[in-house]
Every structure is written in structure tokens, then in C-alpha cells.
Design a protein around this motif. Structure first.
Motif, PDB file in Angstrom:
ATOM      1  N   ILE A 104       0.840  -1.198   0.000  1.00 19.79           N
ATOM      2  CA  ILE A 104       0.000   0.000   0.000  1.00 19.79           C
ATOM      3  C   ILE A 104       0.879   1.253   0.000  1.00 19.79           C
ATOM      4  O   ILE A 104       0.608   2.224  -0.730  1.00 19.79           O
ATOM      5  N   VAL A 137      -7.464  -6.327  -8.028  1.00 19.23           N
ATOM      6  CA  VAL A 137      -6.872  -7.366  -7.188  1.00 19.23           C
ATOM      7  C   VAL A 137      -7.308  -8.712  -7.759  1.00 19.23           C
ATOM      8  O   VAL A 137      -8.494  -9.041  -7.763  1.00 19.23           O
ATOM      9  N   ARG A 174      -9.145  -5.208   4.841  1.00 23.06           N
ATOM     10  CA  ARG A 174      -9.756  -3.904   4.580  1.00 23.06           C
ATOM     11  C   ARG A 174      -9.018  -2.780   5.295  1.00 23.06           C
ATOM     12  O   ARG A 174      -9.010  -1.633   4.813  1.00 23.06           O
ATOM     13  N   LEU A 232      -6.570  -1.990   2.474  1.00 20.26           N
ATOM     14  CA  LEU A 232      -7.137  -1.558   1.197  1.00 20.26           C
ATOM     15  C   LEU A 232      -7.922  -0.261   1.321  1.00 20.26           C
ATOM     16  O   LEU A 232      -7.986   0.523   0.358  1.00 20.26           O
ATOM     17  N   LEU A 275     -11.465   0.351  -6.486  1.00 17.23           N
ATOM     18  CA  LEU A 275     -10.845  -0.944  -6.260  1.00 17.23           C
ATOM     19  C   LEU A 275     -11.800  -2.018  -6.758  1.00 17.23           C
ATOM     20  O   LEU A 275     -12.987  -2.007  -6.423  1.00 17.23           O
TER      21      LEU A 275
END
Length: 270
Positions: A32, A47, A64, A67, A74
Motif C-alpha cells: 500500500i 486485485v 480492509r 485496502l 478498487l
């Protein structure tokens, strides 16, 4: 349009290590950070499966926490380590995910049409494109001739890494026939292999991607044992040029540089 692809995250519950040695959550945090540090910000992140290690709700909650730091849209497809229902429940704010059945989806709002394809076989490591899934894909491709990218977990080709090919994709031949029939598919991006591999199928370049954590060992013997390596982690950047995709492998981590090739006067540095 710039697409970032990450795959095979294998995030576990907090404090757990994959295979007793890989801190996939720490590697996910590094991934990230590398995505957020890019000078050219991706328009979307795809992803391509194995988001978590056992498909458990707590794993998805942990995932999460990483993300949700991403500011761009996403899109997710499941891998063999995921659970359809738990993935769906963990991302209720992702309206492209269908409420029932296979986790196929199509997004038409970008310069390139994006299709997510579900190859998951519950309880098995292999992937499958059964008659129902192939029919869905055929119908979806027939609905538009716009340039199209397909995201899926299991690659539709033999890689030469024997233990991974034994858990490869059933239905790959029928998928290849669809690529021949629908030349608007210009790119297919996959996961599963934990390393970058590229093949041309029809008019489409089909590729796999490095993992942000551990990589499958590069051993091209048909009888090779199942092994992984802590090789440098990475992700892929796919830029739509208007006529095709230009792809770069991006390394995850911090490294010395960048340094100039020239001094401030413009003279070449020896």
C-alpha cells in the motif's frame, strides 16, 4: 488510463504468519505504501485473487484495514484461497459484485472495458471455467466490441512450473477459443503464480503478476516440489495507450535513488 494490479495477498488474521514464516500483513502494508508513493496515480486498482489465506471474515476485516487507505476505485476477483460469500459480505460497498452466484462483473465507465471473471472452485486449489461461466463470458463479450481487459485468478495457460500447472485452470482451451472469436480482448491479467509470466493467446497478451509477499520458486522441472521463495515482492502497472496496454513491473520497498545521470550543468557523470 493507468491500472495497478496486485495479487495473491494472502492476508491472515492479525498476528498469524503464512506457512509459519511469512508476515503477509506486513508485506501488504508495504505494498500500500508503494502504491501511494507512485508519482503517476493509478486510476483503478485490480486485485486478482487470493486476497486472504483461508477466506475467513476476520481475515477480510484485516485486509480492509489496508485496502481502505487507497483513494482510487478498487475491483476484486476471487482466488482459490477466497470464499465467495465471505468476500461478498466483507465488501458490501462494492456494488459491482453480484449478490448471488459467481463473482463475475463488468465495468463500462472507463476507456477500456473491465471484466472480472470468477475461476474459484470451493475447497480446491485448481480453477475452472465451466459451461455456465463460459456462457456468461461469451454473452458479455458479445454485448460490446470496446477494448476489453479481463481480470481472473488462474492463468489460462501451462506455465512450466509443474506443481502449479497441476492446480491450473480447467476450461482453458474453451477460454482461448473465445479470445480468438472476440479480438477486442487485448489483455488478460491473472494471479495464482506469484511471479511475472507472459504469453500471447490469439491477439491478447495474458500475464501473471508477482505477489506483494512470497513468490513461487522458479523451477521448470515437471516433477518440481511445491516451494516458495522470499524473492523481491512486486505489483504491475498497465497503461492503456489507446491502441494497447504497456505494462511495467513495480518493485515494492524503498531503494536508494533516484539519482541523476547528469550533473547540474548537463555534463555526463563518469
Amino acid at each position: 488510463m493507468l491500472i495497478a494490479q496486485i495479487t495473491d495477498l494472502h492476508v491472515k488474521t492479525p498476528g498469524k504468519l503464512a506457512y509459519g514464516r511469512v508476515d503477509t500483513a506486513r508485506f501488504m502494508a508495504d505494498c500500500i505504501e508503494s502504491l501511494l508513493a507512485l508519482k503517476a496515480v493509478p486510476d483503478v486498482v485490480l486485485v486478482t485473487g487470493d486476497l486472504v489465506d483461508f477466506g475467513e471474515p476476520e481475515e477480510y476485516r484485516h485486509l480492509r484495514s489496508f485496502l481502505d487507505r487507497l483513494p482510487m476505485p478498487l475491483y476484486l476477483v476471487p482466488g482459490n484461497h477466497d470464499g465467495r460469500d465471505t468476500l461478498r459480505a466483507a465488501f458490501p460497498d462494492h456494488p459491482y459484485l453480484p449478490e448471488t452466484g459467481f463473482l463475475h462483473w463488468v465495468v463500462d465507465e472507463y476507456p477500456v472495458r473491465l471484466i472480472g471473471l470468477d475461476t474459484l472452485v470451493p475447497g480446491e486449489s485448481r480453477g475452472e471455467l465451466c459451461a455456465d461461466r463460459l456462457t456468461w463470458l461469451e454473452t458479455t463479450l458479445a454485448a460490446s466490441d470496446r477494448p476489453t481487459l479481463i481480470a481472473m485468478h488462474h492463468p489460462p495457460f501451462q506455465t512450466g512450473i509443474g506443481h502449479m500447472d497441476r492446480i491450473g485452470l480447467t476450461g482453458a482451451e474453451a477460454f482461448a477459443a473465445l479470445l480468438d472469436r472476440f479480438p477486442q480482448v487485448c489483455r488478460v491479467i491473472c494471479g495464482h503464480l506469484h511471479r511475472p509470466i507472459t504469453m500471447l493467446m490469439g491477439r491478447a497478451i495474458v500475464s501473471t503478476c508477482s505477489s506483494p509477499a512470497h513468490q513461487v520458486a522458479l523451477d521448470l522441472r515437471p516433477d518440481a516440489d511445491s516451494r516458495f521463495m522470499m524473492e523481491p515482492p512486486g505489483f504491475e502497472l498497465h497503461r492503456w495507450t489507446g491502441t494497447g496496454f504497456l505494462s511495467h513491473r513495480a518493485a515494492i520497498g524503498t531503494f536508494p535513488g533516484p539519482f541523476p545521470f547528469f550533473d547540474p550543468s548537463g555534463a555526463l557523470i563518469d
